[in-house]
Design an enzyme around this catalytic site. Structure first.
Site, PDB file in Angstrom:
ATOM      1  N   SER A  50      42.462  41.014  28.925  1.00 56.72           N
ATOM      2  CA  SER A  50      41.383  41.604  28.586  1.00 56.72           C
ATOM      3  C   SER A  50      41.471  43.076  27.933  1.00 56.72           C
ATOM      4  O   SER A  50      41.801  43.916  28.680  1.00 56.72           O
ATOM      5  CB  SER A  50      40.269  41.676  29.804  1.00 56.72           C
ATOM      6  OG  SER A  50      40.420  40.278  30.468  1.00 56.72           O
ATOM      7  N   HIS A  68      33.458  33.826  23.707  1.00 55.91           N
ATOM      8  CA  HIS A  68      34.629  33.828  23.863  1.00 55.91           C
ATOM      9  C   HIS A  68      35.202  33.544  22.336  1.00 55.91           C
ATOM     10  O   HIS A  68      35.026  32.866  21.777  1.00 55.91           O
ATOM     11  CB  HIS A  68      35.258  32.705  24.551  1.00 55.91           C
ATOM     12  CG  HIS A  68      36.597  32.441  24.693  1.00 55.91           C
ATOM     13  ND1 HIS A  68      37.522  32.805  25.729  1.00 55.91           N
ATOM     14  CD2 HIS A  68      37.519  31.753  23.861  1.00 55.91           C
ATOM     15  CE1 HIS A  68      38.609  32.463  25.420  1.00 55.91           C
ATOM     16  NE2 HIS A  68      38.550  31.956  24.308  1.00 55.91           N
ATOM     17  N   HIS A  72      41.364  31.513  31.461  1.00 58.54           N
ATOM     18  CA  HIS A  72      41.464  31.727  32.776  1.00 58.54           C
ATOM     19  C   HIS A  72      40.990  30.690  33.903  1.00 58.54           C
ATOM     20  O   HIS A  72      40.204  30.025  33.598  1.00 58.54           O
ATOM     21  CB  HIS A  72      40.475  33.155  33.118  1.00 58.54           C
ATOM     22  CG  HIS A  72      40.559  34.407  32.741  1.00 58.54           C
ATOM     23  ND1 HIS A  72      40.084  34.699  31.309  1.00 58.54           N
ATOM     24  CD2 HIS A  72      41.493  35.303  32.828  1.00 58.54           C
ATOM     25  CE1 HIS A  72      40.615  36.041  31.043  1.00 58.54           C
ATOM     26  NE2 HIS A  72      41.548  36.323  31.768  1.00 58.54           N
ATOM     27  N   TYR A 111      39.552  31.026  36.487  1.00 60.25           N
ATOM     28  CA  TYR A 111      38.080  30.989  36.798  1.00 60.25           C
ATOM     29  C   TYR A 111      37.137  30.582  36.004  1.00 60.25           C
ATOM     30  O   TYR A 111      35.965  30.405  36.361  1.00 60.25           O
ATOM     31  CB  TYR A 111      37.575  32.603  37.425  1.00 60.25           C
ATOM     32  CG  TYR A 111      37.811  33.515  36.320  1.00 60.25           C
ATOM     33  CD1 TYR A 111      36.944  33.350  35.380  1.00 60.25           C
ATOM     34  CD2 TYR A 111      38.975  34.421  36.346  1.00 60.25           C
ATOM     35  CE1 TYR A 111      36.922  34.483  34.133  1.00 60.25           C
ATOM     36  CE2 TYR A 111      38.833  35.390  35.219  1.00 60.25           C
ATOM     37  CZ  TYR A 111      37.857  35.488  34.321  1.00 60.25           C
ATOM     38  OH  TYR A 111      37.802  36.368  33.071  1.00 60.25           O
ATOM     39  N   GLU A 112      37.461  30.346  34.756  1.00 53.71           N
ATOM     40  CA  GLU A 112      36.415  29.607  33.697  1.00 53.71           C
ATOM     41  C   GLU A 112      36.452  28.210  34.254  1.00 53.71           C
ATOM     42  O   GLU A 112      35.249  27.573  33.538  1.00 53.71           O
ATOM     43  CB  GLU A 112      37.056  29.972  32.533  1.00 53.71           C
ATOM     44  CG  GLU A 112      36.861  31.410  32.085  1.00 53.71           C
ATOM     45  CD  GLU A 112      37.442  31.679  30.553  1.00 53.71           C
ATOM     46  OE1 GLU A 112      37.147  31.206  29.668  1.00 53.71           O
ATOM     47  OE2 GLU A 112      38.751  32.337  30.322  1.00 53.71           O
ATOM     48  N   ALA A 151      44.875  42.955  33.072  1.00 57.01           N
ATOM     49  CA  ALA A 151      44.282  43.936  33.688  1.00 57.01           C
ATOM     50  C   ALA A 151      44.341  43.736  35.183  1.00 57.01           C
ATOM     51  O   ALA A 151      43.897  42.538  35.426  1.00 57.01           O
ATOM     52  CB  ALA A 151      42.697  44.176  33.240  1.00 57.01           C
ATOM     53  N   MET A 165      43.527  38.149  38.068  1.00 52.36           N
ATOM     54  CA  MET A 165      42.882  36.885  38.121  1.00 52.36           C
ATOM     55  C   MET A 165      43.619  35.757  37.085  1.00 52.36           C
ATOM     56  O   MET A 165      43.193  34.916  36.433  1.00 52.36           O
ATOM     57  CB  MET A 165      41.450  36.921  37.684  1.00 52.36           C
ATOM     58  CG  MET A 165      40.656  37.574  38.761  1.00 52.36           C
ATOM     59  SD  MET A 165      38.825  37.610  38.402  1.00 52.36           S
ATOM     60  CE  MET A 165      38.267  38.921  39.409  1.00 52.36           C
ATOM     61  N   SER A 166      44.968  36.165  36.690  1.00 55.80           N
ATOM     62  CA  SER A 166      45.468  35.507  35.479  1.00 55.80           C
ATOM     63  C   SER A 166      47.208  35.623  35.830  1.00 55.80           C
ATOM     64  O   SER A 166      47.634  35.786  36.649  1.00 55.80           O
ATOM     65  CB  SER A 166      44.909  36.200  34.262  1.00 55.80           C
ATOM     66  OG  SER A 166      45.821  37.697  34.104  1.00 55.80           O
ATOM     67  N   ASN A 174      41.398  49.558  37.654  1.00 55.48           N
ATOM     68  CA  ASN A 174      40.430  50.259  38.675  1.00 55.48           C
ATOM     69  C   ASN A 174      41.261  49.996  39.972  1.00 55.48           C
ATOM     70  O   ASN A 174      42.221  49.258  40.194  1.00 55.48           O
ATOM     71  CB  ASN A 174      39.221  49.335  39.008  1.00 55.48           C
ATOM     72  CG  ASN A 174      39.664  48.047  39.143  1.00 55.48           C
ATOM     73  OD1 ASN A 174      40.115  47.125  37.991  1.00 55.48           O
ATOM     74  ND2 ASN A 174      39.570  47.333  40.246  1.00 55.48           N
ATOM     75  N   HIS A 200      33.059  44.929  35.740  1.00 55.39           N
ATOM     76  CA  HIS A 200      33.895  44.381  34.589  1.00 55.39           C
ATOM     77  C   HIS A 200      33.705  45.622  33.537  1.00 55.39           C
ATOM     78  O   HIS A 200      34.776  45.771  32.743  1.00 55.39           O
ATOM     79  CB  HIS A 200      33.627  43.051  34.183  1.00 55.39           C
ATOM     80  CG  HIS A 200      34.494  42.398  33.316  1.00 55.39           C
ATOM     81  ND1 HIS A 200      35.856  42.416  33.288  1.00 55.39           N
ATOM     82  CD2 HIS A 200      34.201  42.323  31.837  1.00 55.39           C
ATOM     83  CE1 HIS A 200      36.487  41.868  32.292  1.00 55.39           C
ATOM     84  NE2 HIS A 200      35.466  42.023  31.202  1.00 55.39           N
TER      85      HIS A 200
HETATM   86  N1  HPA Z   1      40.586  42.414  41.220  1.00 53.31           N
HETATM   87  C1  HPA Z   1      40.898  41.285  40.366  1.00 53.31           C
HETATM   88  N2  HPA Z   1      41.234  41.013  39.076  1.00 53.31           N
HETATM   89  C2  HPA Z   1      41.084  42.411  38.396  1.00 53.31           C
HETATM   90  C3  HPA Z   1      40.743  43.881  39.170  1.00 53.31           C
HETATM   91  C4  HPA Z   1      40.463  43.568  40.225  1.00 53.31           C
HETATM   92  O1  HPA Z   1      40.263  44.688  41.108  1.00 53.31           O
HETATM   93  N3  HPA Z   1      40.699  44.524  38.162  1.00 53.31           N
HETATM   94  C5  HPA Z   1      40.993  43.902  37.089  1.00 53.31           C
HETATM   95  N4  HPA Z   1      41.176  42.640  37.088  1.00 53.31           N
END
Ligand code: HPA
Length: 282
Positions: A31, A62, A84, A86-87, A114, A212-213, A236, A248
């Site tokens: 991302s 997407h 992903h 989660y999708e 990320a 998450m990937s 973050n 996000h």
């Molecule tokens: N948690 C999970 N996935 C993420 C995060 C996070 O803090 N930041 C970017 N992707």
């Protein structure tokens, strides 16, 4: 033939009909980390939605494509936009592009993402070389009938993020003045961010960053014998570390801020892998 294998065959046949390129290096862009694409001399761009048997996107807006091109004369295939877990895709579907890359001839894969920083020594915008992972997703892309043509039923993953390549990338980053942390990535299924308690737990079990990937793709790449380099952008600090809510938008804002540095690191990784393959150490 299993359904997934059938889908891989169909998708591969279509991609082959659109590009005869035989890249040895693959790249998955996470991302907001698509900047590198602008450095490619693109030879073909194949939208996911035109590929038969490919996962159907469930996410509004997407956009994703396989991009073929040369970076400084090095042929590559890039997965610009990933699927992903989660999708709602299965992990096998998430990692389908990796098996297609294998069939195209890819031997080494760079996976980017990320991630949230768990290690308190990290800061927002840091880049982290993945040394290992913890699969906390509750699933595994290799579950189900084994696809013997790709690899064994019980693959060894003791060097999943190839040590040779990691050491060399650390060296070249240092020589180029790019700060590169390293650590263990833990995959949470998402799409919710983690609770503060989960983050404390993840830290206690040795994780440095959460996302998450990546894990499905890395396991699938290891299964079929590819070398893997994993790079996280710490967008973050994870839940509970700083006094602010996660959003996000912040993830995307940070990738925007560090995109040049990130892209430079990808360039180094590609050149390093290419040199490594051309001049194997005896
Ligand atoms: N948690 C999970 N996935 C993420 C995060 C996070 O803090 N930041 C970017 N992707």
């Amino acid at each position: 033939m299993s359904t997934i294998n059938h889908r891989i065959e169909n998708a591969f046949a279509y991609i082959r009909s659109q590009s005869k390129s035989a890249p040895k290096i693959g790249l998955i862009l996470g991302s907001g980390l698509g900047e590198f694409i602008s450095k490619l001399d693109t030879t073909a761009r194949i939208q996911y939605q035109e590929i038969p048997g490919f996962p159907i996107s469930t996410v509004e807006g997407h956009e994703g494509a396989f991009v073929f091109g040369d970076y400084e004369g090095i042929p590559m295939v890039v997965q610009s936009g990933r699927f992903h877990y989660y999708e709602g895709y299965t992990q096998q579907e998430v990692a389908m592009p990796v098996r297609i890359m294998k069939k195209l001839g890819v031997e080494a894969l760079v996976i980017t993402n990320a991630a949230g920083g768990i290690n308190l020594a990290f800061s927002e915008g840091a880049l982290m070389l993945i040394t290992d992972h913890i699969n906390y997703s509750g699933d595994n892309p290799l579950r189900g009938a084994n696809l013997d043509e790709f690899g064994p039923r019980f693959p060894d993953v003791s060097d999943i993020y190839t040590k040779d390549l990691r050491l060399q990338l650390k060296d070249s980053a240092e020589q180029s003045g790019i700060a590169l942390d390293e650590g263990i990535y833990i995959m949470n299924s998402g799409p919710s961010f983690e609770t503060a308690a989960e983050i404390r737990f993840f830290r206690a079990i040795g994780a440095d960053a959460v996302g998450m990937s990546t894990v499905p793709e890395a396991l699938t790449a290891a299964h079929c014998g590819m070398k893997v380099v994993g790079i996280s952008c710490i967008t973050n600090m994870a839940t509970g570390i700083l006094e602010k809510k996660l959003d996000h938008k912040e993830v995307i804002a940070t990738t925007g801020r560090v995109k040049d540095e990130f892209s430079k690191l990808i360039c180094l990784a590609i050149k390093m892998i290419h040199a490594h393959n051309c001049h194997p150490k005896s």
